[in-house]
Structures are given as C-alpha cells and as structure tokens.
Design a protein around this motif. Structure first.
Motif: not given
Length: 321
Positions: A294-301
């Motif tokens: 999720s971090f690598l895909n830019g999906q975290l806040s």
C-alpha cells in the motif's frame, strides 16, 4: 545485427573503465593483500560481476595472489562448507581432490594447503547478500584461523547495498566490526552518455560511427533516464529491435520513448535495485507485506506514509522519492 552492422550483442560487452572504478580496483587490490572481510556493494545492474571478473584477471596475471571463487549458483544455500570446498579445489595442485568429511580434519588440511601456497588467498563470493548469517560468521572465523597460522585470507563479498546495511545492524556486530573495508561501486554514475557511446562503438563494426545509429537527442534522453550498465544494454537492445521492426536505421527519441518503461524509476524498482523486495521490507520493518505494498502504491494516508518513510530511512535504506 546485419541491418545495423552490429558485430556482437549488447549483453556481451566487456569492462567499461571510469576513474572511480579504477580507484576502487586499486583500493580493493591493496585490501586483498592485507586480508580480512571486504565488502563491494552496488545496486542491481551496476556491474559488480563484470568488475570482479576484471579484478580476478588482473590478480591472476600479477601472480602475487591466489584467486578462488565459488561456482555454486544457488547462493541462498551456500554454506561455509561450500566455500571451503571451493578453496580446496582452487588451492590443490592434485587432480581428483578428496575432501575430508570430518570438520576438524577438513579445517586442518585447508590450513595446510594455504600455508603451502605461500601467497595471500582471495576468495570471491558474488551475490553475497544471499548468504546466511552463520555462513558469514564461519567466514570470519576462518579468516582468523588463517591469520593465526601466519597466512593471509581475504574474502571479498559482493552484493546489493542491503548487504552493507545488514552488516551495520547490532545483531551482526560480530561480523560488521571486523570488515576491513566497504567499497561502493557507483557503476556508470555521471558517465551514462560516455557509456552509451562506448557500448555502441563496442557492439558495431569499425566503420560505423555511433552517430549513424542514434540521434544525440535520443542518446541524451537515455542517459538521463538510465542509471546502470544493465539498463543501458537492455533498452538499447529493445530500441534496436523496435527500429528494425519498422525498418528505421536511426534510433530516434520516439523509438526510445516507445520502449522505455514509464515506471522505471518509481520507488519500488529503486528499492529492489538496492536489494529490498516487499517481503524483505516487511520483515525488516516488522509490518505486513500488504502495508508495504500500500505504501509503494501511494495508498496510505499522509501520516502513515511519513511513518513508513521514517522507518525505511532509519533502516539505512536510501529514498530518492
């Protein structure tokens, strides 16, 4: 190859020399004569294997150091016994070497072989980032035994920057504190244009000038986007194939843009080049693989992203974006 008057493929180019690489080689050779653990790290595709082969040839020609290397291809399963076997084969002057199965006898015979050689020994281990901790500890102990016996053994560990970072961790202090030197291979950094011109010259027939094959605009674009010899070889090959498909004799920027992967320099590929896959990152940072993804895909806040980036930086992993 006939269409572009190539004499060899890009995959089989030789050694490209830069002032930084020349200095690194000189430092490495001096360290080898002193003995101990030596780290040579560089990102994926930076030319570690090519450089090591070049160094080994130089050492063999000089005749002052005996070169040994493991030929085992399954690096994750290499043990101390495997590396000691390599030393036995490379140091023994007799054919049909029979290795003792008993550890104590094996160690004593190896020390006797090293003493008989009367020269420093350099054991090269490529892809050393895959070695198990107990193997590294065993290598450290072997170097100490050789030194106590009045001889010199150097173990050159080549691998991703992850290897260098791992050896700085407290749990590996026993090994990290005994590293003679840690050398960083920058590859073709700041020499991308020169390398591309050299690659084209090396691959083509003598009468062909690189300017007959690629526009300066396309060359500059490749130099800006690519960071390693491996990338240059890969995308030059694809660019030539693409141009051939459409019957175009000159590689233009349009051709280059067609084959260049847009995500080439995204965060995940950058981390992988340093030796950090999603699985390795999740283990190192003690988070779930899904959270890393999720971090690598830019999906975290924003807060979660900053927290993850802080953890990565604290682990000594470089981030450029």
């Amino acid at each position: 190859m006939n269409f572009f008057k190539l004499k060899q493929t890009f995959e089989h180019l030789g050694y490209f020399e830069t002032p930084e690489n020349t200095q690194l080689i000189e430092n490495l050779k001096q360290d080898i004569h002193q003995g101990g653990l030596i780290i040579v790290s560089g990102i994926v595709g930076s030319g570690k294997t090519t450089l090591l082969v070049h160094v080994q040839k130089e050492l063999q020609l000089a005749g002052q150091v005996i070169v040994s290397r493991s030929l085992s291809v399954d690096k994750e399963k290499i043990s101390l016994g495997t590396l000691m076997t390599a030393l036995f084969y490379d140091l023994s002057t007799k054919s049909g070497v029979k290795l003792p199965t008993q550890p104590e006898k094996r160690e004593r015979q190896l020390l006797a072989l090293i003493k008989k050689s009367r020269k420093p020994i350099a054991l090269f281990v490529d892809d050393a980032h895959s070695l198990q901790t107990k193997t590294l500890v065993g290598l450290k102990r072997l170097i100490e035994l050789v030194y106590q016996d009045g001889n010199i053994l150097s173990v050159v560990l080549a691998g991703h920057p992850k290897l260098k970072n791992d050896l700085k961790r407290p749990v590996l202090e026993e090994i990290g504190a005994r590293i003679r030197s840690a050398l960083m291979l920058e590859g073709i950094k700041n020499y991308q244009q020169d390398y591309i011109k050299w690659a084209l010259t090396e691959a083509t027939q003598k009468e062909v000038d690189w300017q007959e094959l690629i526009t300066e605009e396309a060359l500059n674009f490749l130099a800006e986007k690519l960071a390693t010899p491996l990338q240059v070889k890969q995308y030059l090959k694809q660019a030539f194939e693409q141009a051939y498909e459409v019957g175009q004799k000159l590689i233009t920027i349009d051709v280059v843009e067609t084959v260049l992967v847009k995500s080439l320099n995204d965060l995940e590929p950058q981390l992988v080049r340093y030796g950090y896959s999603v699985k390795i990152l999740s283990q190192l940072l003690q988070v779930k693989p899904g959270e890393v993804r999720s971090f690598l895909n830019g999906q975290l806040s924003a807060n979660q992203t900053q927290e993850m980036m802080d953890k990565i930086l604290m682990a000594g992993i470089p981030l450029s974006s």
